[in-house]
Each structure stands twice: as structure tokens, then as C-alpha cells.
Design a protein around this motif. Structure first.
Motif, PDB file in Angstrom:
ATOM      1  N   ALA A 244       0.865  -1.185   0.000  1.00  0.00           N
ATOM      2  CA  ALA A 244       0.000   0.000   0.000  1.00  0.00           C
ATOM      3  C   ALA A 244       0.902   1.236   0.000  1.00  0.00           C
ATOM      4  CB  ALA A 244      -0.902   0.000   1.222  1.00  0.00           C
ATOM      5  N   VAL A 245       0.550   2.190  -0.819  1.00  0.00           N
ATOM      6  CA  VAL A 245       1.421   3.362  -0.999  1.00  0.00           C
ATOM      7  C   VAL A 245       0.645   4.643  -0.707  1.00  0.00           C
ATOM      8  CG1 VAL A 245       2.818   4.686  -2.630  1.00  0.00           C
ATOM      9  CG2 VAL A 245       2.810   2.174  -2.729  1.00  0.00           C
ATOM     10  N   THR A 246       1.245   5.500   0.116  1.00  0.00           N
ATOM     11  CA  THR A 246       0.722   6.851   0.341  1.00  0.00           C
ATOM     12  C   THR A 246       1.688   7.827  -0.315  1.00  0.00           C
ATOM     13  OG1 THR A 246      -0.241   6.196   2.464  1.00  0.00           O
ATOM     14  CG2 THR A 246       0.034   8.561   2.048  1.00  0.00           C
ATOM     15  N   LEU A 247       1.258   8.422  -1.419  1.00  0.00           N
ATOM     16  CA  LEU A 247       2.141   9.305  -2.181  1.00  0.00           C
ATOM     17  C   LEU A 247       2.232  10.677  -1.510  1.00  0.00           C
ATOM     18  CD1 LEU A 247       0.953   8.465  -5.800  1.00  0.00           C
ATOM     19  CD2 LEU A 247       3.046   7.682  -4.664  1.00  0.00           C
ATOM     20  N   LEU A 248       3.450  11.122  -1.272  1.00  0.00           N
ATOM     21  CA  LEU A 248       3.704  12.431  -0.677  1.00  0.00           C
ATOM     22  C   LEU A 248       4.770  13.154  -1.493  1.00  0.00           C
ATOM     23  CD1 LEU A 248       3.863  11.423   3.102  1.00  0.00           C
ATOM     24  CD2 LEU A 248       1.982  12.586   1.939  1.00  0.00           C
ATOM     25  N   PRO A 249       4.713  14.480  -1.553  1.00  0.00           N
ATOM     26  CA  PRO A 249       5.711  15.214  -2.346  1.00  0.00           C
ATOM     27  C   PRO A 249       7.095  15.140  -1.712  1.00  0.00           C
ATOM     28  CG  PRO A 249       4.347  16.734  -1.102  1.00  0.00           C
ATOM     29  CD  PRO A 249       3.722  15.384  -0.930  1.00  0.00           C
ATOM     30  N   LEU A 250       8.107  15.291  -2.556  1.00  0.00           N
ATOM     31  CA  LEU A 250       9.478  15.374  -2.059  1.00  0.00           C
ATOM     32  C   LEU A 250       9.660  16.634  -1.215  1.00  0.00           C
ATOM     33  CD1 LEU A 250      11.460  14.495  -5.318  1.00  0.00           C
ATOM     34  CD2 LEU A 250      11.013  12.961  -3.402  1.00  0.00           C
ATOM     35  N   THR A 251      10.623  16.592  -0.324  1.00  0.00           N
ATOM     36  CA  THR A 251      10.980  17.809   0.399  1.00  0.00           C
ATOM     37  C   THR A 251      11.658  18.780  -0.564  1.00  0.00           C
ATOM     38  OG1 THR A 251      13.197  17.044   0.997  1.00  0.00           O
ATOM     39  CG2 THR A 251      11.389  16.451   2.485  1.00  0.00           C
ATOM     40  N   LEU A 252      11.756  20.021  -0.168  1.00  0.00           N
ATOM     41  CA  LEU A 252      12.600  20.961  -0.900  1.00  0.00           C
ATOM     42  C   LEU A 252      14.061  20.585  -0.675  1.00  0.00           C
ATOM     43  CD1 LEU A 252      10.756  24.324  -0.118  1.00  0.00           C
ATOM     44  CD2 LEU A 252      10.601  22.919  -2.184  1.00  0.00           C
ATOM     45  N   ARG A 253      14.949  21.267  -1.352  1.00  0.00           N
ATOM     46  CA  ARG A 253      16.359  20.903  -1.307  1.00  0.00           C
ATOM     47  C   ARG A 253      16.978  21.091   0.085  1.00  0.00           C
ATOM     48  NH1 ARG A 253      18.353  24.542  -6.294  1.00  0.00           N
ATOM     49  NH2 ARG A 253      16.580  25.771  -5.535  1.00  0.00           N
ATOM     50  N   LYS A 254      17.891  20.209   0.401  1.00  0.00           N
ATOM     51  CA  LYS A 254      18.740  20.372   1.577  1.00  0.00           C
ATOM     52  C   LYS A 254      20.133  19.901   1.195  1.00  0.00           C
ATOM     53  CE  LYS A 254      17.210  15.933   3.518  1.00  0.00           C
ATOM     54  NZ  LYS A 254      16.633  15.268   4.717  1.00  0.00           N
ATOM     55  N   GLY A 255      21.132  20.538   1.773  1.00  0.00           N
ATOM     56  CA  GLY A 255      22.491  20.188   1.393  1.00  0.00           C
ATOM     57  C   GLY A 255      23.491  21.147   1.986  1.00  0.00           C
ATOM     58  N   ALA A 256      24.511  21.512   1.192  1.00  0.00           N
ATOM     59  CA  ALA A 256      25.563  22.391   1.698  1.00  0.00           C
ATOM     60  C   ALA A 256      26.147  23.216   0.563  1.00  0.00           C
ATOM     61  CB  ALA A 256      26.664  21.572   2.366  1.00  0.00           C
ATOM     62  N   LEU A 257      26.537  24.438   0.903  1.00  0.00           N
ATOM     63  CA  LEU A 257      27.273  25.310  -0.003  1.00  0.00           C
ATOM     64  C   LEU A 257      28.679  25.485   0.540  1.00  0.00           C
ATOM     65  CD1 LEU A 257      24.671  28.195  -0.529  1.00  0.00           C
ATOM     66  CD2 LEU A 257      25.199  26.352  -2.135  1.00  0.00           C
ATOM     67  N   GLU A 258      29.646  25.520  -0.362  1.00  0.00           N
ATOM     68  CA  GLU A 258      31.012  25.860   0.023  1.00  0.00           C
ATOM     69  C   GLU A 258      31.384  27.141  -0.714  1.00  0.00           C
ATOM     70  OE1 GLU A 258      34.604  23.057   0.836  1.00  0.00           O
ATOM     71  OE2 GLU A 258      34.782  23.704  -1.260  1.00  0.00           O
ATOM     72  N   LEU A 259      31.711  28.172   0.038  1.00  0.00           N
ATOM     73  CA  LEU A 259      31.935  29.500  -0.513  1.00  0.00           C
ATOM     74  C   LEU A 259      33.379  29.914  -0.304  1.00  0.00           C
ATOM     75  CD1 LEU A 259      28.734  31.131   1.030  1.00  0.00           C
ATOM     76  CD2 LEU A 259      28.955  30.060  -1.227  1.00  0.00           C
ATOM     77  N   LEU A 260      33.998  30.476  -1.346  1.00  0.00           N
ATOM     78  CA  LEU A 260      35.404  30.880  -1.297  1.00  0.00           C
ATOM     79  C   LEU A 260      35.498  32.394  -1.133  1.00  0.00           C
ATOM     80  CD1 LEU A 260      38.390  29.921  -1.629  1.00  0.00           C
ATOM     81  CD2 LEU A 260      38.146  30.498  -4.069  1.00  0.00           C
ATOM     82  N   TYR A 261      36.265  32.834  -0.117  1.00  0.00           N
ATOM     83  CA  TYR A 261      36.435  34.259   0.168  1.00  0.00           C
ATOM     84  C   TYR A 261      37.896  34.664   0.032  1.00  0.00           C
ATOM     85  CZ  TYR A 261      31.642  34.516   1.789  1.00  0.00           C
ATOM     86  OH  TYR A 261      30.273  34.490   1.848  1.00  0.00           O
ATOM     87  N   THR A 309      46.669  27.788  -0.679  1.00  0.00           N
ATOM     88  CA  THR A 309      47.195  29.158  -0.742  1.00  0.00           C
ATOM     89  C   THR A 309      47.545  29.714   0.633  1.00  0.00           C
ATOM     90  OG1 THR A 309      45.007  30.159  -0.545  1.00  0.00           O
ATOM     91  CG2 THR A 309      45.755  29.593  -2.762  1.00  0.00           C
ATOM     92  N   ARG A 310      46.891  29.209   1.674  1.00  0.00           N
ATOM     93  CA  ARG A 310      47.019  29.744   3.031  1.00  0.00           C
ATOM     94  C   ARG A 310      46.671  31.237   3.059  1.00  0.00           C
ATOM     95  NH1 ARG A 310      46.608  25.898   6.338  1.00  0.00           N
ATOM     96  NH2 ARG A 310      47.701  27.096   7.966  1.00  0.00           N
ATOM     97  N   ARG A 311      45.832  31.630   2.132  1.00  0.00           N
ATOM     98  CA  ARG A 311      45.418  33.033   2.036  1.00  0.00           C
ATOM     99  C   ARG A 311      43.910  33.148   1.850  1.00  0.00           C
ATOM    100  NH1 ARG A 311      44.655  36.092  -2.432  1.00  0.00           N
ATOM    101  NH2 ARG A 311      45.585  34.473  -3.742  1.00  0.00           N
ATOM    102  N   LEU A 312      43.359  32.273   1.024  1.00  0.00           N
ATOM    103  CA  LEU A 312      41.916  32.262   0.805  1.00  0.00           C
ATOM    104  C   LEU A 312      41.217  31.518   1.943  1.00  0.00           C
ATOM    105  CD1 LEU A 312      41.941  31.406  -3.009  1.00  0.00           C
ATOM    106  CD2 LEU A 312      41.825  33.669  -1.937  1.00  0.00           C
ATOM    107  N   TRP A 313      39.910  31.793   2.080  1.00  0.00           N
ATOM    108  CA  TRP A 313      39.136  31.170   3.157  1.00  0.00           C
ATOM    109  C   TRP A 313      37.889  30.512   2.589  1.00  0.00           C
ATOM    110  CZ3 TRP A 313      40.013  31.329   8.603  1.00  0.00           C
ATOM    111  CH2 TRP A 313      41.204  31.979   8.969  1.00  0.00           C
ATOM    112  N   LEU A 314      37.483  29.407   3.223  1.00  0.00           N
ATOM    113  CA  LEU A 314      36.286  28.671   2.837  1.00  0.00           C
ATOM    114  C   LEU A 314      35.245  28.754   3.953  1.00  0.00           C
ATOM    115  CD1 LEU A 314      38.003  25.476   1.397  1.00  0.00           C
ATOM    116  CD2 LEU A 314      36.765  27.197   0.064  1.00  0.00           C
TER     117      LEU A 314
END
Length: 324
Positions: A244-261, A309-314
């Protein structure tokens, strides 16, 4: 290519305030008035005008007889703060029925709680050269102790014999601000960054800018991972091979961003921004489909010195996508 994350809602920083509550006479002429010495009572008040300097109305005094003395005044009241330096400007105009020469000055009157006059910062009387809008200003007045109210007073001065029935005197676009010099006019209807402190055309106006600290712009996003959780429920049935199946929508996105500064200061500023209790709009022009509104959730907000580089940051941002 540009990558940005912007706080939602983005906060505003006040840059200027117009203390005049109904500066373009578009409301109920709150705080406006006039004075004419002698003669028959004039027609006066808020008047619709297709040639208003701002909006669709002006404060107009139309004489029905020659006054017995000069000047004729039109004023707009506001609330000052004692000890502050203020400047006032206004647009003024005379009807073509007024014979020249004539002059106008802009005074600032300070009054106590009983409306008694404390002092006047008198402006310079200057000629009116035409029947078109002209700017007048009074600058650098210090609000005296005990002042509860104040008035920007436009005084039209000319020998009384030059006045005659039908002469119109107009004032519009009053600007009152705490500044040693008179600035350009604005009110709460001027655009997106302009608001009223209270009721429109009956309160002070504010000109703001968006807070610079509410947006972060890394060099680019070096990492993006996202998943959508499946929530459909499957029940095995003892009396059938098919569940027996109860169809439900997927969740919205979840995850991770990696940003370089580019440096530690900008990376730490980003961490401070992401630590706020707010949502963020993520935009990457090189990957437009990755754009979303997100909240920081389901993990640790991390900052790291880039190893090569030991200069940039994540900065690593765990996220959940949201719709509002």
C-alpha cells in the motif's frame, strides 16, 4: 559571474529624515496655516494644481482684497529637537497678478508648549523674478531650549499697494532636516527606499539605504550539493504482494554550499551574517538553477583557511530550502 547571498528581509539604514509631516500638501494639510494682515479674509488652504511642484496639490493663499500690511505668510509646522541644527527649504511661487518687485524669505520660528514665539531664525529676503517655482532656504538654525514646535514660514513681502484681489501665493515641497545645509527634497512617496514614519502625509519621511552587512559576495561557490528527501510511505500488506502506498511530495532541497572568500575579514563577516535568525536568497549567475531561498540548518556552519594558498578562506553553509 557573480555569487551572492542576501539576508531576507534586507534591513534598511536611515540616511535622512524630512521632519515636515505633510511636505507636499497631499494629505489634509496637516500643520499648515497662513497669516494675512487686515483686508478681507483670503481664500486659503490645500489647492489642487496641475502645476504643483510635487504631487497634485499646493498650499495657496488667494487674496480677495489688498492686505493692510506686509508680509503675507504661509507656514508648515513640525516637531524639532532642542540643541539640534536644522535647515529648511521650500518651493515658492506667486501668481502673475502680483506686480513686481516682490521678495520672499524663509524663516524658522521656534515656539514653546503654549505656542508662544521663542525665537526666529530669519532667512534672507530675495526677489521673485517670475511666476514659476523658485527655491528658498534657511540653513544652520540651532533649535533653542524649550522649543516644542517649530514652523517653516514663507513670508511674501512687497509694498501693500502692489497687492490686489486675485493675487495667488503658493508654497510646496517643504524640506526640514537636521543638517547645517538644506538638502534635496523628498517625502515618503518618493520610491522604494522612502517611507513614512507613521500615516502617509501626516508624519515624518525617511530616506534609507539597504544595509551593506546584509549581503555577502564570495569569489564564487566552490561546492554545491543538494538532495530532496523522498517522503512517500510504503506499507507491506500481509494479504497481497503489492504494498500500500501513500504518495507524498518530495521535500525541498537540503544540502551544503562551500563559498570561497579572498580574506579572513570577508569570510568571518559571512559567518556573522549566516548566524543571524533569518533566511537568505542565494544567487549564482553561472548556475542560475541553483538559486533558492534558504535557511542555515541541519549541520554545522564551518570556516576554514584554504590549505593550498594559506590566504583564501572557505565557508561551508548547511542549508534547507524554504519558500518564504
Amino acid at each position: 559571474m557573480a555569487t551572492t547571498l542576501t539576508r531576507v528581509p534586507r534591513r534598511k539604514v536611515t540616511l535622512r529624515t524630512n521632519l515636515c509631516p505633510d511636505p507636499s500638501v497631499e494629505g489634509d494639510a496637516f500643520g499648515w496655516g497662513h497669516s494675512v494682515a487686515g483686508g478681507a479674509a483670503p481664500l486659503a488652504g490645500k489647492t489642487a494644481s496641475a502645476s504643483a511642484y510635487v504631487g497634485a496639490s499646493v498650499y495657496r493663499v488667494t487674496l480677495t482684497a489688498a492686505p493692510t500690511a506686509s508680509p503675507v505668510t504661509i507656514y508648515s509646522a513640525f516637531t524639532p529637537k532642542p540643541g539640534r541644527t536644522i535647515s529648511v527649504s521650500a518651493r515658492v511661487r506667486v501668481g502673475s497678478a502680483l506686480a513686481l518687485p516682490a521678495s520672499v524669505r524663509l524663516d524658522i520660528e521656534f515656539r514653546d508648549s503654549g505656542d508662544a514665539l521663542l525665537s526666529t531664525a530669519a532667512g534672507m529676503a530675495t526677489p521673485i523674478t517670475s511666476a514659476t517655482w523658485e527655491l528658498r532656504a534657511s540653513e544652520g538654525a540651532v533649535v533653542p531650549v524649550g522649543a516644542v514646535t517649530a514652523r517653516a514660514v514663507v513670508a511674501f513681502s512687497t509694498p501693500s499697494q502692489w497687492y490686489k484681489s486675485g493675487v495667488s501665493l503658493d508654497v510646496d515641497a517643504v524640506m526640514v532636516e537636521e543638517s547645517p545645509t538644506a538638502g534635496t527634497y523628498f517625502d515618503g512617496d518618493a520610491g522604494e527606499l522612502y517611507t513614512w514614519k507613521g500615516s502617509p502625509h501626516a508624519s515624518e519621511s525617511i530616506f534609507s539605504k539597504y544595509a551593506d552587512a546584509d549581503i555577502t559576495a564570495p569569489i564564487f561557490a566552490t561546492g554545491y550539493t543538494a538532495a530532496r528527501g523522498a517522503r512517500t510511505i510504503v506499507h507491506d500488506r500481509l494479504n497481497a504482494s503489492s504494498p500500500a502506498v501513500t504518495l507524498l511530495p518530495l521535500t525541498l532541497r537540503k544540502g551544503a554550499l562551500e563559498l570561497l572568500y579572498p580574506d579572513a575579514a570577508s569570510a568571518h563577516a559571512a559567518v556573522t551574517l549566516f548566524a543571524q535568525l533569518a533566511a537568505f536568497d542565494f544567487l549564482d549567475t553561472s548556475q542560475p538553477l541553483a538559486g533558492m531561498r534558504l535557511v542555515v540548518a541541519d549541520g554545522d556552519l564551518e570556516i576554514e583557511l584554504e590549505d593550498e594558498t594559506r590566504r583564501l578562506w572557505l565557508v561551508r553553509v548547511p542549508f534547507r530550502e524554504v519558500t518564504s
